[in-house]
Write a protein that holds these residues in place. Structure first.
Motif, PDB file in Angstrom:
ATOM      1  N   LYS A  30       0.876  -1.179   0.000  1.00  0.00           N
ATOM      2  CA  LYS A  30       0.000   0.000   0.000  1.00  0.00           C
ATOM      3  C   LYS A  30       0.908   1.222   0.000  1.00  0.00           C
ATOM      4  O   LYS A  30       1.956   1.223   0.640  1.00  0.00           O
ATOM      5  CB  LYS A  30      -0.871   0.044   1.259  1.00  0.00           C
ATOM      6  CG  LYS A  30      -1.886  -1.048   1.340  1.00  0.00           C
ATOM      7  CD  LYS A  30      -3.264  -0.493   1.316  1.00  0.00           C
ATOM      8  CE  LYS A  30      -4.234  -1.630   1.576  1.00  0.00           C
ATOM      9  NZ  LYS A  30      -5.373  -1.606   0.778  1.00  0.00           N
ATOM     10  N   VAL A  31       0.486   2.275  -0.700  1.00  0.00           N
ATOM     11  CA  VAL A  31       1.255   3.511  -0.750  1.00  0.00           C
ATOM     12  C   VAL A  31       0.417   4.627  -0.142  1.00  0.00           C
ATOM     13  O   VAL A  31      -0.746   4.808  -0.498  1.00  0.00           O
ATOM     14  CB  VAL A  31       1.638   3.871  -2.202  1.00  0.00           C
ATOM     15  CG1 VAL A  31       2.314   5.229  -2.255  1.00  0.00           C
ATOM     16  CG2 VAL A  31       2.540   2.796  -2.792  1.00  0.00           C
ATOM     17  N   LYS A  32       1.014   5.331   0.799  1.00  0.00           N
ATOM     18  CA  LYS A  32       0.428   6.555   1.364  1.00  0.00           C
ATOM     19  C   LYS A  32       1.607   7.493   1.574  1.00  0.00           C
ATOM     20  O   LYS A  32       2.346   7.364   2.541  1.00  0.00           O
ATOM     21  CB  LYS A  32      -0.311   6.285   2.669  1.00  0.00           C
ATOM     22  CG  LYS A  32      -1.012   7.519   3.197  1.00  0.00           C
ATOM     23  CD  LYS A  32      -2.053   7.177   4.228  1.00  0.00           C
ATOM     24  CE  LYS A  32      -2.670   8.449   4.754  1.00  0.00           C
ATOM     25  NZ  LYS A  32      -4.074   8.536   4.500  1.00  0.00           N
ATOM     26  N   PRO A  33       1.835   8.381   0.565  1.00  0.00           N
ATOM     27  CA  PRO A  33       3.037   9.219   0.591  1.00  0.00           C
ATOM     28  C   PRO A  33       3.242   9.911   1.946  1.00  0.00           C
ATOM     29  O   PRO A  33       2.263  10.319   2.565  1.00  0.00           O
ATOM     30  CB  PRO A  33       2.783  10.242  -0.508  1.00  0.00           C
ATOM     31  CG  PRO A  33       1.854   9.526  -1.453  1.00  0.00           C
ATOM     32  CD  PRO A  33       0.969   8.689  -0.563  1.00  0.00           C
ATOM     33  N   PRO A  34       4.482   9.986   2.386  1.00  0.00           N
ATOM     34  CA  PRO A  34       5.721   9.650   1.692  1.00  0.00           C
ATOM     35  C   PRO A  34       6.188   8.207   1.923  1.00  0.00           C
ATOM     36  O   PRO A  34       7.343   7.887   1.691  1.00  0.00           O
ATOM     37  CB  PRO A  34       6.725  10.621   2.319  1.00  0.00           C
ATOM     38  CG  PRO A  34       6.275  10.714   3.743  1.00  0.00           C
ATOM     39  CD  PRO A  34       4.757  10.656   3.670  1.00  0.00           C
ATOM     40  N   TYR A  35       5.283   7.320   2.357  1.00  0.00           N
ATOM     41  CA  TYR A  35       5.673   5.954   2.697  1.00  0.00           C
ATOM     42  C   TYR A  35       4.993   4.917   1.815  1.00  0.00           C
ATOM     43  O   TYR A  35       3.968   5.180   1.197  1.00  0.00           O
ATOM     44  CB  TYR A  35       5.293   5.629   4.159  1.00  0.00           C
ATOM     45  CG  TYR A  35       5.937   6.522   5.164  1.00  0.00           C
ATOM     46  CD1 TYR A  35       7.284   6.385   5.481  1.00  0.00           C
ATOM     47  CD2 TYR A  35       5.209   7.513   5.804  1.00  0.00           C
ATOM     48  CE1 TYR A  35       7.885   7.209   6.416  1.00  0.00           C
ATOM     49  CE2 TYR A  35       5.806   8.341   6.744  1.00  0.00           C
ATOM     50  CZ  TYR A  35       7.141   8.180   7.041  1.00  0.00           C
ATOM     51  OH  TYR A  35       7.743   8.999   7.960  1.00  0.00           O
ATOM     52  N   TYR A  36       5.555   3.716   1.823  1.00  0.00           N
ATOM     53  CA  TYR A  36       4.891   2.523   1.312  1.00  0.00           C
ATOM     54  C   TYR A  36       4.916   1.491   2.433  1.00  0.00           C
ATOM     55  O   TYR A  36       5.765   1.535   3.322  1.00  0.00           O
ATOM     56  CB  TYR A  36       5.546   1.985   0.031  1.00  0.00           C
ATOM     57  CG  TYR A  36       6.977   1.522   0.195  1.00  0.00           C
ATOM     58  CD1 TYR A  36       7.275   0.236   0.633  1.00  0.00           C
ATOM     59  CD2 TYR A  36       8.031   2.372  -0.095  1.00  0.00           C
ATOM     60  CE1 TYR A  36       8.592  -0.187   0.781  1.00  0.00           C
ATOM     61  CE2 TYR A  36       9.346   1.961   0.047  1.00  0.00           C
ATOM     62  CZ  TYR A  36       9.613   0.687   0.489  1.00  0.00           C
ATOM     63  OH  TYR A  36      10.906   0.272   0.645  1.00  0.00           O
TER      64      TYR A  36
END
Length: 88
Positions: free
Chosen positions: A38-44
């Motif tokens: 899952k991607v939720k900027p600034p992280y994955y």
């Protein structure tokens, strides 16, 4: 892709430029069955609820660190923010 679960693809809006990032978890000797990202900027986030482990990495950085281990088995994950999740 199911065949390359540790590859994160970045595609620009014009769909002409792509970049790939091979994710390298800090520990990967678990019996994963279905790794997901899952991607939720600034992280994955990398996870497989059949193994109670969640990894987090910074976009454009291949190193994924364990942020949760042994807390819960789950079938679905939703990212609320960098350290809060909803599990089913």
């Amino acid at each position: 892709s199911r065949n390359t679960p540790l590859i994160l693809m970045k595609i620009d809006y014009s769909l002409k430029t792509t970049e790939s990032l091979k994710i390298i978890p800090d520990h990967s000797d678990y019996p994963f069955k279905s790794l997901q990202i899952k991607v939720k900027p600034p992280y994955y986030y990398l996870y497989d609820g059949t193994v109670p482990v969640i990894y987090r990495g910074i976009l454009n950085n291949s190193a994924a660190k364990t942020i949760s281990k042994g807390d819960a088995f789950f079938s679905q994950l939703a990212v609320i923010d960098s350290s809060h999740f909803i599990l089913r």
